[in-house]
Design an enzyme around this catalytic site. Structure first.
Site, PDB file in Angstrom:
ATOM      1  N   ARG A   1       1.111   1.273  -4.099  1.00 42.56           N
ATOM      2  CA  ARG A   1       0.777   0.207  -3.183  1.00 42.56           C
ATOM      3  C   ARG A   1      -0.540  -0.025  -2.777  1.00 42.56           C
ATOM      4  O   ARG A   1      -1.142  -1.235  -2.693  1.00 42.56           O
ATOM      5  CB  ARG A   1       1.728   0.237  -1.964  1.00 42.56           C
ATOM      6  CG  ARG A   1       3.266   0.123  -2.246  1.00 42.56           C
ATOM      7  CD  ARG A   1       4.054   0.760  -1.278  1.00 42.56           C
ATOM      8  NE  ARG A   1       3.943   0.160  -0.063  1.00 42.56           N
ATOM      9  CZ  ARG A   1       4.418   0.858   1.236  1.00 42.56           C
ATOM     10  NH1 ARG A   1       4.757   2.170   1.327  1.00 42.56           N
ATOM     11  NH2 ARG A   1       4.102   0.125   2.348  1.00 42.56           N
TER      12      ARG A   1
ATOM     13  N   ARG B   1      -0.489 -12.032  -0.828  1.00 46.90           N
ATOM     14  CA  ARG B   1      -1.137 -10.809  -1.274  1.00 46.90           C
ATOM     15  C   ARG B   1      -1.727 -10.928  -2.640  1.00 46.90           C
ATOM     16  O   ARG B   1      -2.286  -9.947  -3.331  1.00 46.90           O
ATOM     17  CB  ARG B   1       0.181 -10.034  -1.576  1.00 46.90           C
ATOM     18  CG  ARG B   1       0.268  -8.947  -0.585  1.00 46.90           C
ATOM     19  CD  ARG B   1       1.476  -8.161  -1.032  1.00 46.90           C
ATOM     20  NE  ARG B   1       1.778  -6.786  -0.472  1.00 46.90           N
ATOM     21  CZ  ARG B   1       2.674  -6.410   0.492  1.00 46.90           C
ATOM     22  NH1 ARG B   1       3.286  -7.448   1.143  1.00 46.90           N
ATOM     23  NH2 ARG B   1       2.798  -5.379   0.784  1.00 46.90           N
TER      24      ARG B   1
ATOM     25  N   ARG C   1      -0.423   7.988   8.272  1.00 48.12           N
ATOM     26  CA  ARG C   1       0.039   6.963   9.222  1.00 48.12           C
ATOM     27  C   ARG C   1       1.557   6.590   8.548  1.00 48.12           C
ATOM     28  O   ARG C   1       2.413   6.440   9.173  1.00 48.12           O
ATOM     29  CB  ARG C   1      -0.803   5.755   9.345  1.00 48.12           C
ATOM     30  CG  ARG C   1      -0.687   5.290  10.563  1.00 48.12           C
ATOM     31  CD  ARG C   1      -1.336   3.792  10.748  1.00 48.12           C
ATOM     32  NE  ARG C   1      -2.467   3.837  11.441  1.00 48.12           N
ATOM     33  CZ  ARG C   1      -3.019   2.560  11.682  1.00 48.12           C
ATOM     34  NH1 ARG C   1      -2.406   1.536  11.512  1.00 48.12           N
ATOM     35  NH2 ARG C   1      -4.192   2.476  12.480  1.00 48.12           N
TER      36      ARG C   1
ATOM     37  N   LYS D   1       0.081  -4.129  10.138  1.00 47.21           N
ATOM     38  CA  LYS D   1       0.644  -5.794  10.242  1.00 47.21           C
ATOM     39  C   LYS D   1       1.816  -5.999  10.987  1.00 47.21           C
ATOM     40  O   LYS D   1       1.794  -6.711  11.666  1.00 47.21           O
ATOM     41  CB  LYS D   1       0.533  -6.248   8.695  1.00 47.21           C
ATOM     42  CG  LYS D   1      -0.839  -6.018   7.943  1.00 47.21           C
ATOM     43  CD  LYS D   1      -0.532  -6.758   6.624  1.00 47.21           C
ATOM     44  CE  LYS D   1       0.537  -6.099   5.763  1.00 47.21           C
ATOM     45  NZ  LYS D   1       0.025  -4.694   5.303  1.00 47.21           N
TER      46      LYS D   1
ATOM     47  N   ARG E   1      12.068   3.806   4.449  1.00 44.35           N
ATOM     48  CA  ARG E   1      11.845   2.695   3.259  1.00 44.35           C
ATOM     49  C   ARG E   1      11.413   3.813   1.843  1.00 44.35           C
ATOM     50  O   ARG E   1      10.805   4.541   2.113  1.00 44.35           O
ATOM     51  CB  ARG E   1      10.582   2.207   3.628  1.00 44.35           C
ATOM     52  CG  ARG E   1      10.470   1.021   4.698  1.00 44.35           C
ATOM     53  CD  ARG E   1       9.239   0.229   4.778  1.00 44.35           C
ATOM     54  NE  ARG E   1       8.625  -0.085   3.775  1.00 44.35           N
ATOM     55  CZ  ARG E   1       7.539  -1.038   3.928  1.00 44.35           C
ATOM     56  NH1 ARG E   1       7.264  -1.456   4.879  1.00 44.35           N
ATOM     57  NH2 ARG E   1       7.187  -1.198   2.660  1.00 44.35           N
TER      58      ARG E   1
END
Ligand code: AMP
Length: 190
Positions: A147, A89, A124, A14, A136
């Protein structure tokens, strides 16, 4: 002016696609994840409130992100058109966004799902953790699982929300970056 939403699990691309669209079509990327990380980095009260939640891989509350987006949408640079990256979301966020868009006299031109093979996503995202200049804390195998489960439990229900209204379009996110970008541009009629 084009306003669009990119939907997909963590690692779907995204952010990568949003940055390409920002550069090539002159749209403004709005990433709630980036905005929240900026609050954390600046040590604001909001940053302090969301820090542990984000580090755990859970979603922060709807009220917080809806408020952030509402304020951000009022800024002049959003008038050129917006790419929502990581928002909405939840179904509550999707409803709130629809209201905001109607109230502002705007239009949502496209809702695009980036469809990926989740078994390949983990690799990935972990590769991003190893190669990215900015680390991160949530790009870690255990947090990533959380997540992904937040995506399935809370975010995937927005797909039928947009699908029943005939608004959802899909692109194959397992294709090379440039190919995905061209699929999105075709949907946008560019
Ligand atoms: P992202 O950069 O989009 O992967 O977001 C990183 C983290 O920020 C997520 O795991 C959530 O904790 C939080 N976050 C970002 N956007 C939202 C949102 N729209 N709703 C709730 N939490 C969010």
């Amino acid at each position: 002016m084009i306003n669009l939403i990119l939907i997909g699990p963590p690692g779907a691309g995204k952010g990568t696609q949003a940055r390409i669209l920002e550069e090539r079509l002159g749209l403004q990327q709005l990433s709630t994840g980036d905005m929240l990380r900026a609050e954390i980095d600046a040590g604001t009260p909001l940053g302090l409130r969301v820090k542990d939640i984000m580090a755990s891989g859970a979603l922060v509350s709807d009220d917080i992100v809806i408020d952030i987006i509402r304020k951000r949408m009022a800024e002049p640079d959003c008038a050129k058109g917006v790419i929502f990256d990581g928002f909405p979301r939840t179904v509550a966020q999707a409803r709130a966004l629809d209201e905001m868009i109607i109230d502002a006299g705007l239009k949502l031109n496209a809702v695009i799902q980036i469809v990926v093979d989740e078994a390949k996503l983990i690799g990935r995202v972990l590769e991003r953790a190893n190669t990215s200049a900015e680390k991160r804390p949530d790009d870690d195998p255990d947090v990533l699982k959380k997540r992904l489960s937040a995506y399935h439990a809370q975010t995937a229900p927005i797909l039928p929300y947009y699908e029943t209204a005939g608004r959802l379009q899909k692109v194959d996110g397992m294709q090379p970056i440039e190919f995905v970008a061209s699929q999105i541009k075709t949907i946008l009629g560019r």
